[in-house]
Design a protein around this motif. Structure first.
Motif, PDB file in Angstrom:
ATOM      1  N   GLY A  36       0.839  -1.196   0.000  1.00  0.00           N
ATOM      2  CA  GLY A  36       0.000   0.000   0.000  1.00  0.00           C
ATOM      3  C   GLY A  36       0.862   1.228   0.000  1.00  0.00           C
ATOM      4  O   GLY A  36       2.082   1.143   0.167  1.00  0.00           O
ATOM      5  N   LEU A  37       0.242   2.356  -0.216  1.00  0.00           N
ATOM      6  CA  LEU A  37       0.980   3.603  -0.123  1.00  0.00           C
ATOM      7  C   LEU A  37       0.030   4.694   0.346  1.00  0.00           C
ATOM      8  O   LEU A  37      -1.176   4.619   0.114  1.00  0.00           O
ATOM      9  N   THR A  38       0.597   5.646   1.042  1.00  0.00           N
ATOM     10  CA  THR A  38      -0.206   6.715   1.624  1.00  0.00           C
ATOM     11  C   THR A  38      -1.055   7.405   0.562  1.00  0.00           C
ATOM     12  O   THR A  38      -2.189   7.788   0.807  1.00  0.00           O
ATOM     13  N   GLU A  39      -0.495   7.553  -0.627  1.00  0.00           N
ATOM     14  CA  GLU A  39      -1.196   8.268  -1.692  1.00  0.00           C
ATOM     15  C   GLU A  39      -2.536   7.612  -2.040  1.00  0.00           C
ATOM     16  O   GLU A  39      -3.472   8.301  -2.461  1.00  0.00           O
ATOM     17  N   THR A  40      -2.623   6.286  -1.909  1.00  0.00           N
ATOM     18  CA  THR A  40      -3.890   5.626  -2.229  1.00  0.00           C
ATOM     19  C   THR A  40      -4.716   5.373  -0.971  1.00  0.00           C
ATOM     20  O   THR A  40      -5.933   5.333  -1.047  1.00  0.00           O
ATOM     21  N   SER A  41      -4.086   5.177   0.161  1.00  0.00           N
ATOM     22  CA  SER A  41      -4.754   4.990   1.457  1.00  0.00           C
ATOM     23  C   SER A  41      -3.741   4.564   2.497  1.00  0.00           C
ATOM     24  O   SER A  41      -3.593   5.208   3.539  1.00  0.00           O
ATOM     25  N   GLY A  42      -3.013   3.503   2.196  1.00  0.00           N
ATOM     26  CA  GLY A  42      -2.065   2.941   3.148  1.00  0.00           C
ATOM     27  C   GLY A  42      -2.008   1.453   2.892  1.00  0.00           C
ATOM     28  O   GLY A  42      -2.402   0.994   1.813  1.00  0.00           O
ATOM     29  N   PRO A  43      -1.545   0.660   3.866  1.00  0.00           N
ATOM     30  CA  PRO A  43      -1.460  -0.783   3.642  1.00  0.00           C
ATOM     31  C   PRO A  43      -2.837  -1.351   3.329  1.00  0.00           C
ATOM     32  O   PRO A  43      -3.848  -0.791   3.744  1.00  0.00           O
ATOM     33  N   GLY A  44      -2.867  -2.438   2.573  1.00  0.00           N
ATOM     34  CA  GLY A  44      -4.149  -3.067   2.287  1.00  0.00           C
ATOM     35  C   GLY A  44      -4.634  -2.803   0.877  1.00  0.00           C
ATOM     36  O   GLY A  44      -5.663  -3.316   0.476  1.00  0.00           O
ATOM     37  N   VAL A  45      -3.895  -2.015   0.110  1.00  0.00           N
ATOM     38  CA  VAL A  45      -4.261  -1.855  -1.294  1.00  0.00           C
ATOM     39  C   VAL A  45      -4.201  -3.234  -1.960  1.00  0.00           C
ATOM     40  O   VAL A  45      -5.037  -3.577  -2.785  1.00  0.00           O
ATOM     41  N   ALA A  46      -3.219  -4.018  -1.547  1.00  0.00           N
ATOM     42  CA  ALA A  46      -3.090  -5.396  -2.040  1.00  0.00           C
ATOM     43  C   ALA A  46      -2.525  -6.250  -0.922  1.00  0.00           C
ATOM     44  O   ALA A  46      -1.806  -5.744  -0.058  1.00  0.00           O
ATOM     45  N   PHE A  47      -2.864  -7.536  -0.934  1.00  0.00           N
ATOM     46  CA  PHE A  47      -2.420  -8.407   0.158  1.00  0.00           C
ATOM     47  C   PHE A  47      -2.300  -9.843  -0.346  1.00  0.00           C
ATOM     48  O   PHE A  47      -2.945 -10.226  -1.325  1.00  0.00           O
ATOM     49  N   GLU A  48      -1.522 -10.623   0.345  1.00  0.00           N
ATOM     50  CA  GLU A  48      -1.323 -12.016  -0.057  1.00  0.00           C
ATOM     51  C   GLU A  48      -2.353 -12.943   0.569  1.00  0.00           C
ATOM     52  O   GLU A  48      -2.810 -12.719   1.691  1.00  0.00           O
ATOM     53  N   CYS A  49      -2.665 -13.991  -0.171  1.00  0.00           N
ATOM     54  CA  CYS A  49      -3.523 -15.047   0.360  1.00  0.00           C
ATOM     55  C   CYS A  49      -2.631 -16.254   0.646  1.00  0.00           C
ATOM     56  O   CYS A  49      -1.416 -16.164   0.588  1.00  0.00           O
ATOM     57  N   GLU A  50      -3.265 -17.395   0.924  1.00  0.00           N
ATOM     58  CA  GLU A  50      -2.501 -18.580   1.320  1.00  0.00           C
ATOM     59  C   GLU A  50      -1.537 -19.079   0.236  1.00  0.00           C
ATOM     60  O   GLU A  50      -0.599 -19.804   0.532  1.00  0.00           O
ATOM     61  N   GLU A  51      -1.773 -18.706  -1.017  1.00  0.00           N
ATOM     62  CA  GLU A  51      -0.840 -19.124  -2.080  1.00  0.00           C
ATOM     63  C   GLU A  51       0.531 -18.466  -1.934  1.00  0.00           C
ATOM     64  O   GLU A  51       1.533 -18.965  -2.438  1.00  0.00           O
ATOM     65  N   GLN A  52       0.573 -17.323  -1.298  1.00  0.00           N
ATOM     66  CA  GLN A  52       1.823 -16.588  -1.044  1.00  0.00           C
ATOM     67  C   GLN A  52       2.651 -16.360  -2.303  1.00  0.00           C
ATOM     68  O   GLN A  52       3.872 -16.475  -2.288  1.00  0.00           O
ATOM     69  N   ASN A  53       1.976 -16.078  -3.401  1.00  0.00           N
ATOM     70  CA  ASN A  53       2.740 -15.833  -4.628  1.00  0.00           C
ATOM     71  C   ASN A  53       2.219 -14.607  -5.375  1.00  0.00           C
ATOM     72  O   ASN A  53       1.932 -14.657  -6.566  1.00  0.00           O
ATOM     73  N   GLY A  54       2.080 -13.534  -4.671  1.00  0.00           N
ATOM     74  CA  GLY A  54       1.566 -12.310  -5.270  1.00  0.00           C
ATOM     75  C   GLY A  54       0.420 -11.795  -4.426  1.00  0.00           C
ATOM     76  O   GLY A  54      -0.161 -12.539  -3.636  1.00  0.00           O
ATOM     77  N   MET A  55       0.106 -10.511  -4.598  1.00  0.00           N
ATOM     78  CA  MET A  55      -0.882  -9.872  -3.729  1.00  0.00           C
ATOM     79  C   MET A  55      -2.135  -9.514  -4.522  1.00  0.00           C
ATOM     80  O   MET A  55      -2.059  -8.859  -5.566  1.00  0.00           O
ATOM     81  N   HIS A  56      -3.290  -9.939  -4.016  1.00  0.00           N
ATOM     82  CA  HIS A  56      -4.559  -9.564  -4.616  1.00  0.00           C
ATOM     83  C   HIS A  56      -4.785  -8.073  -4.400  1.00  0.00           C
ATOM     84  O   HIS A  56      -4.741  -7.592  -3.269  1.00  0.00           O
TER      85      HIS A  56
ATOM     86  N   ARG B  54      -3.919 -12.146 -13.840  1.00  0.00           N
ATOM     87  CA  ARG B  54      -5.284 -12.501 -13.478  1.00  0.00           C
ATOM     88  C   ARG B  54      -5.475 -14.026 -13.472  1.00  0.00           C
ATOM     89  O   ARG B  54      -6.573 -14.526 -13.587  1.00  0.00           O
ATOM     90  N   LYS B  55      -4.368 -14.731 -13.350  1.00  0.00           N
ATOM     91  CA  LYS B  55      -4.454 -16.193 -13.323  1.00  0.00           C
ATOM     92  C   LYS B  55      -5.327 -16.629 -12.154  1.00  0.00           C
ATOM     93  O   LYS B  55      -5.278 -16.027 -11.082  1.00  0.00           O
ATOM     94  N   LYS B  56      -6.111 -17.695 -12.367  1.00  0.00           N
ATOM     95  CA  LYS B  56      -7.021 -18.189 -11.331  1.00  0.00           C
ATOM     96  C   LYS B  56      -6.235 -18.559 -10.072  1.00  0.00           C
ATOM     97  O   LYS B  56      -5.186 -19.201 -10.142  1.00  0.00           O
ATOM     98  N   CYS B  57      -6.747 -18.109  -8.930  1.00  0.00           N
ATOM     99  CA  CYS B  57      -6.044 -18.363  -7.672  1.00  0.00           C
ATOM    100  C   CYS B  57      -6.801 -19.404  -6.862  1.00  0.00           C
ATOM    101  O   CYS B  57      -8.024 -19.361  -6.755  1.00  0.00           O
ATOM    102  N   SER B  58      -6.059 -20.329  -6.258  1.00  0.00           N
ATOM    103  CA  SER B  58      -6.689 -21.439  -5.530  1.00  0.00           C
ATOM    104  C   SER B  58      -7.429 -20.974  -4.281  1.00  0.00           C
ATOM    105  O   SER B  58      -8.228 -21.710  -3.715  1.00  0.00           O
ATOM    106  N   CYS B  59      -7.170 -19.743  -3.851  1.00  0.00           N
ATOM    107  CA  CYS B  59      -7.840 -19.255  -2.642  1.00  0.00           C
ATOM    108  C   CYS B  59      -9.284 -18.863  -2.935  1.00  0.00           C
ATOM    109  O   CYS B  59     -10.057 -18.620  -2.007  1.00  0.00           O
ATOM    110  N   GLY B  60      -9.624 -18.764  -4.222  1.00  0.00           N
ATOM    111  CA  GLY B  60     -10.994 -18.408  -4.583  1.00  0.00           C
ATOM    112  C   GLY B  60     -11.184 -16.928  -4.838  1.00  0.00           C
ATOM    113  O   GLY B  60     -12.208 -16.508  -5.382  1.00  0.00           O
ATOM    114  N   ARG B  61     -10.214 -16.131  -4.456  1.00  0.00           N
ATOM    115  CA  ARG B  61     -10.324 -14.695  -4.726  1.00  0.00           C
ATOM    116  C   ARG B  61     -10.113 -14.463  -6.222  1.00  0.00           C
ATOM    117  O   ARG B  61      -9.238 -15.089  -6.834  1.00  0.00           O
TER     118      ARG B  61
END
Lengths: 143, 435
Positions: free
Chosen positions: B237-257, B309-316
């Motif tokens: 995240g960045l302050t300019e958009t809001s802060g942390p949480g703009v994107a986050f990792e799921c259980e796949e741990q290979n990139g942030m939604h 945009r590859k399908k993610c096993s977490c369902g997101r």
């Protein structure tokens, strides 16, 4: 009065000191006295040399040397001589930034060098108490 | 077991997301055009009217915003609503010491905290968890963001803020913290400190960590996971958009939604500004789709990464961004703080020093070290040690007040910093953060 000291600002890493010393000795210049203040990062090398101008010229390329006026007080090479001089400075509330000393064995003489805030004033005080301070010419005689 | 904070939107089909984005963008562009004179001028100059923006694809027509614009418009120039509607500011350092100040309405705070809540739930958080937040609180977004997200999930929140490792460990052990939120380097440091005190990884109750605000590697992730006995998740995240949480990792741990119902992401060619297709490496650009206080459109982050945009096993279903692979400018992130060489130069010139300096950043014991070597001007050299040390102290204080963190200052002899081809190498970053 006062004498001219060369102050060389060095980075604190292996080889910087020997490089400066070797350059001076390669040019045939004699180092009369030396003191090194060190911190983790840097060192300040203080030198009394036989030829200040020549030393500055040869160091120019590889180290940064400045001239500093310091007081040199002649004293006898005997126990207690330095204590007397320090007592004068203490009584007159003169703060010493740093000091070092050297001897001239052939003449049974010693010399103590002081760096103080106000060189002229300190020298005057010492002279009033009868101490002999040296200039660059006197120094050549002593050594 | 699949857990979502807002299942419907987090797993919405792509068409649904596009529909939301189309609607929100149209409204947002209208709001910005009407309320933000600075951006209206940019649009007018480009000959774009709000009516030209009908779908999310039309976003290409809009002008970019950069950090320079934020500086230019400081402090109120990009405000998207009346100040009386705003309830909070957060801030981050800017390129020349002028800070970025972002405004939030209550709606903005809510959506930001919801994004953080999504991240906490994705890391396995429920209302039975104890979340220890040791990001800084205050102007920095890290603490407030995760704190708010943790409240939303209903976790017991330990608002520790940064530092005081002894106390962090005491609370972690005594109050059975289960999720740790901090910078990855601080997580590593806590891991080492626990080991030094004789704790084994299984002695703590932690199960997950949410780590961000600075770049970190896969090796570092594995080492933190091992030392704390947890799964470590990245957050962006960045302050300019809001802060942390703009994107986050799921259980796949290979990139942030990316929370793309709120933030629309594009990848552009940093040189031409052209939008690149999915999977390309380029500069990340964000548009806040529904923020009111500080609604930035097409803000260039300068972070280089890849979207997929590859399908993610977490369902997101939300698009994923890779870890940032570098920067398209010279910004460094040191102990979580943004540092530009130009800021250091500004301090040096103001304090009468030469602009010949070198910044060395390294990592020792998983903590960033930050050293600045500065050449003394000939008239600044002294034969008295305390003179030089006084200079170092005052320069460190000046740097700290400009940057927010104080580098170790090394004053070196004139002409001693190596120059290659006449030009000094300004930054040596030995951390190997990007592969």
């Amino acid at each position: 009065m006062a004498i001219t000291q060369l102050s060389v600002y060095l980075e604190n890493k292996p080889g910087t000191l020997s490089q400066v010393i070797n350059t001076i000795s390669d040019a045939g210049i004699n180092i009369r006295a030396l003191s090194l203040a060190d911190t983790r990062d840097f060192g300040i090398l203080r030198l009394i040399v036989s030829d200040v101008q020549a030393t500055r010229a040869i160091l120019d390329d590889q180290a940064f040397a400045t001239e500093t006026e310091v007081i040199a007080v002649k004293m006898s090479d005997k126990a207690g001589a330095l204590g007397n001089i320090l007592k004068i400075l203490e009584d007159e509330s003169i703060n010493i930034e740093y000091t070092y000393a050297f001897t001239s064995p052939s003449r049974e003489q010693a010399c103590v060098v002081f760096r103080v805030g106000d060189t002229k004033a300190a020298e005057k005080v010492l002279n009033t108490y009868g101490e002999i301070t040296l200039n660059d010419e006197d120094l050549k005689d002593l050594l | 077991m699949k857990n979502y904070y807002q299942k419907e939107i987090e797993t919405a089909p792509y068409e649904e997301i596009v529909k939301i984005q189309n609607e929100k963008l149209k409204k947002q562009v209208r709001r910005v055009y009407d309320n933000v004179a600075y951006y209206r001028d940019l649009m007018d100059k480009k000959g774009v009217k709000p009516e030209d923006i009908q779908t999310i694809d039309d976003i290409k027509k809009l002008p970019f915003l950069t950090k320079d614009d934020l500086r230019e418009a400081y402090p109120y120039g990009l405000l998207g609503t009346d100040l009386k509607n705003c309830v909070r500011i957060q801030s981050t350092s800017g390129t020349t010491g002028k800070r970025v100040v972002a405004f939030y309405t209550q709606h903005d705070i809510d959506l930001w905290e919801e994004c953080c809540a999504r991240a906490i739930v994705a890391a396995g958080g429920t209302n039975e968890d104890v979340v220890q937040v040791c990001y800084g609180y205050g102007l920095f977004t890290g603490g407030p963001g995760l704190n708010g997200g943790s409240h939303k999930v209903g976790c017991l929140t330990l608002p520790m803020s940064s530092g005081n490792t002894e106390r962090q460990i005491q609370f972690m052990m005594d109050l059975n913290a289960t999720i740790l939120c901090c910078t990855p380097s601080y997580a590593a440091y806590i891991g080492e400190s626990l080991a030094e005190r004789g704790y084994k990884p299984e002695d703590n109750k932690l199960k997950a960590g949410i780590f961000g605000a600075e770049p970190w590697t896969e090796e570092m992730r594995r080492s933190i996971e091992k030392s704390l006995g947890i799964k470590a998740y990245d957050i962006y995240g960045l302050t300019e958009t809001s802060g942390p949480g703009v994107a986050f990792e799921c259980e796949e741990q290979n990139g942030m939604h990316i929370n793309e119902d709120h933030f629309y992401a594009e990848i552009i060619d940093p040189n031409t500004g052209e939008v690149l297709p999915e999977g390309s490496r380029g500069e990340l650009v964000f548009t806040s789709l529904d923020k009111e206080g500080f609604p930035l459109l097409r803000y260039r982050t300068k972070d280089i990464c890849v979207l997929t945009r590859k399908k993610c096993s977490c369902g997101r279903t939300h698009i994923k961004m890779s870890k940032p692979m570098g920067r398209s400018d010279d910004m460094m992130i040191i102990r979580g703080v943004n540092v530009f060489p130009s800021q250091i130069e500004t301090v040096l010139l103001k304090e009468g020093y030469s602009p010949n300096y070198q910044i060395v950043v390294d990592r020792a014991r998983n903590n960033d070290t930050f050293d600045v070597y500065i050449e003394l001007n000939p008239d600044q050299v002294s034969d008295v040690v305390s003179d030089i040390q006084a200079r170092e102290r005052s320069l460190e204080a000046a740097m700290r007040s400009m940057l927010g963190i104080g580098p170790k200052i090394h004053l070196v002899p004139p002409k001693s910093i190596t120059r290659s081809e006449g030009k000094a190498v300004r930054v040596i970053d030995k951390r190997n953060l990007h592969d």
